[in-house]
Design an enzyme around this catalytic site. Structure first.
Site, mmCIF file in Angstrom:
data_model
loop_
_atom_site.group_PDB
_atom_site.id
_atom_site.type_symbol
_atom_site.label_atom_id
_atom_site.label_comp_id
_atom_site.label_asym_id
_atom_site.label_seq_id
_atom_site.Cartn_x
_atom_site.Cartn_y
_atom_site.Cartn_z
ATOM 1 C CE LYS A 252 -7.386 -2.324 4.345
ATOM 2 N NZ LYS A 252 -7.506 -3.664 3.737
ATOM 3 C CD1 TRP B 7 -1.986 -2.272 1.911
ATOM 4 C CD2 TRP B 7 -2.870 -1.410 0.046
ATOM 5 N NE1 TRP B 7 -2.934 -3.145 1.455
ATOM 6 C CE2 TRP B 7 -3.496 -2.651 0.316
ATOM 7 C CE3 TRP B 7 -3.267 -0.684 -1.080
ATOM 8 C CZ2 TRP B 7 -4.500 -3.178 -0.498
ATOM 9 C CZ3 TRP B 7 -4.267 -1.212 -1.901
ATOM 10 C CH2 TRP B 7 -4.864 -2.443 -1.610
ATOM 11 C CG ASP C 231 -3.212 3.857 4.352
ATOM 12 O OD1 ASP C 231 -4.147 3.629 5.132
ATOM 13 O OD2 ASP C 231 -3.098 3.274 3.245
#
Length: 366
Positions: free
Chosen positions: A201, A107, A177
């Site tokens: 999530k 990511w 993030d």
């Protein structure tokens, strides 16, 4: 061994969309057709209505309470997932066209690659030499004086690693993030310039991205060449209501925030999450069949990847686990094997059931 929970629900170890608190799902079910006597569902009401204004305003305040968000930070409920932020961040924050990235997994690597479209995105450190099984040593990193910001992915979902220490950014804004560790433990918001995460999530259903941004980082004027929807100013000025927001997703997030408060807040969640993770890591560390893939010092308490070392045996484990009510345990293709995502809403009983099944599987397959 307890294999399934009440009402036939499985233990869902999916990395996202992921498990939600059962109490939240029950409350949402009760309010599905008639929200607080208004005669309609939250799915049906106008985002300009007084009732939805109360929903989004309360959700923001509860999030501020949970995280201790200072008044000089704005909370934005956006769409486009966390991946849209890979572009929005450099579009809005790259004022001199330079930024520093620490790449610790897929990511952060995607974010770094995307930022290169907009300017000079420099990789300060990269742990791909060992398939992202560790977090680069932040003490060995030298931030550039001309960087507009420093970027990290604080918890890498795929590889199961977590920053235990934040980099010294020399006063540069730290952008993080936090998608897969959002609200799993307390954090000092003032150490960051921007905190953001896709909620699917650990916070709510897919479709919402929450951005927490320090006010001075929001450009005061509209940015030339940047689409209206990609400007933080657009959404900050409109209080997340510039266009129709993901109303139902925000409503569910709000219910989760209240659930977290009722559980004792983020300190209580940290204790609970650490205990759950320790149960699983303790078994992995003594197992003769299974092995964790992340370095011990960088292990996530949210995502736990592990392997047997035999792809066929891994596949057998996943198939048999499913029959035992252990769902979505297959690992990401980048790592293989298995991955247990043990987010806030995963009960301790779920981790206990997983460990018990792993013990049984190990005895039968050694």
């Amino acid at each position: 061994m307890k294999e399934v929970i009440d009402m036939g629900r499985v233990f869902n170890f999916s990395a996202g969309p992921a498990v939600l608190p059962e109490e939240v799902l029950r409350e949402a079910a009760e309010e599905m057709l008639d929200y607080k006597g208004c005669g309609m569902s939250v799915m049906e009401m106008s985002h300009r209505s007084k009732m939805f204004d109360e929903i989004i305003t309360t959700a923001e305040q509860d999030l501020r309470d949970l995280m201790g968000i200072p008044d000089n930070y704005r909370v934005l409920f956006l769409q486009g997932g966390a991946s849209t932020q890979f572009a929005m961040i450099p579009m809005n924050l790259m004022k001199t066209g330079k930024a520093d990235y620490i790449v610790s997994g897929s990511w952060s690597k995607k974010a770094w690659k995307e930022a290169q479209i907009f300017g000079e995105a420099r990789c300060l450190a990269n742990s791909d030499d060992e398939n992202f099984s560790y977090v680069p040593d932040v003490k060995a990193i030298e931030v550039n004086d001309d960087a507009d910001y420093v970027y990290i992915c604080q918890n890498e979902t795929i590889y199961g690693t977590l920053y235990r220490e934040l980099p010294d950014t020399k006063g540069k804004p730290l952008v993080a993030d936090v998608s897969s560790c959002f609200l799993s433990e307390p954090i000092d918001v003032e150490r960051y310039g921007v905190i953001y995460g896709g909620v699917q999530k650990n916070v709510g259903p897919a479709g919402v991205c929450i951005v927490i941004i320090r006010e001075d980082l929001i450009p005061e004027e509209k940015l030339p060449g940047v689409p209206t929807m990609m400007q933080y100013k657009t959404h900050a000025d409109a209080k997340s209501l510039y266009n129709t927001p993901p109303c139902y997703g925000i409503y569910i997030c709000g219910l989760v925030f209240k659930w977290l408060k009722a559980q004792g807040g983020l300190e209580a969640m940290k204790k609970r999450n650490e205990e759950k993770a320790q149960l699983l890591y303790d078994f992995l560390d003594q197992s003769k069949l299974f092995k964790g893939t992340a370095r011990k010092e960088d292990r996530s308490i949210m995502n736990v990847p592990f392997v047997t070392g035999d792809a066929d045996l891994d596949a057998k484990f996943v198939a048999e686990a499913k029959k035992a009510g252990i769902e979505s345990i297959k690992g990401h293709r980048s790592v293989g094997g298995m991955r247990a995502s043990i987010y806030n809403a995963m009960p301790r009983e779920g981790v206990e059931a997983l460990v018990a099944f792993m013990e049984k599987f190990e005895k039968e397959n050694l």
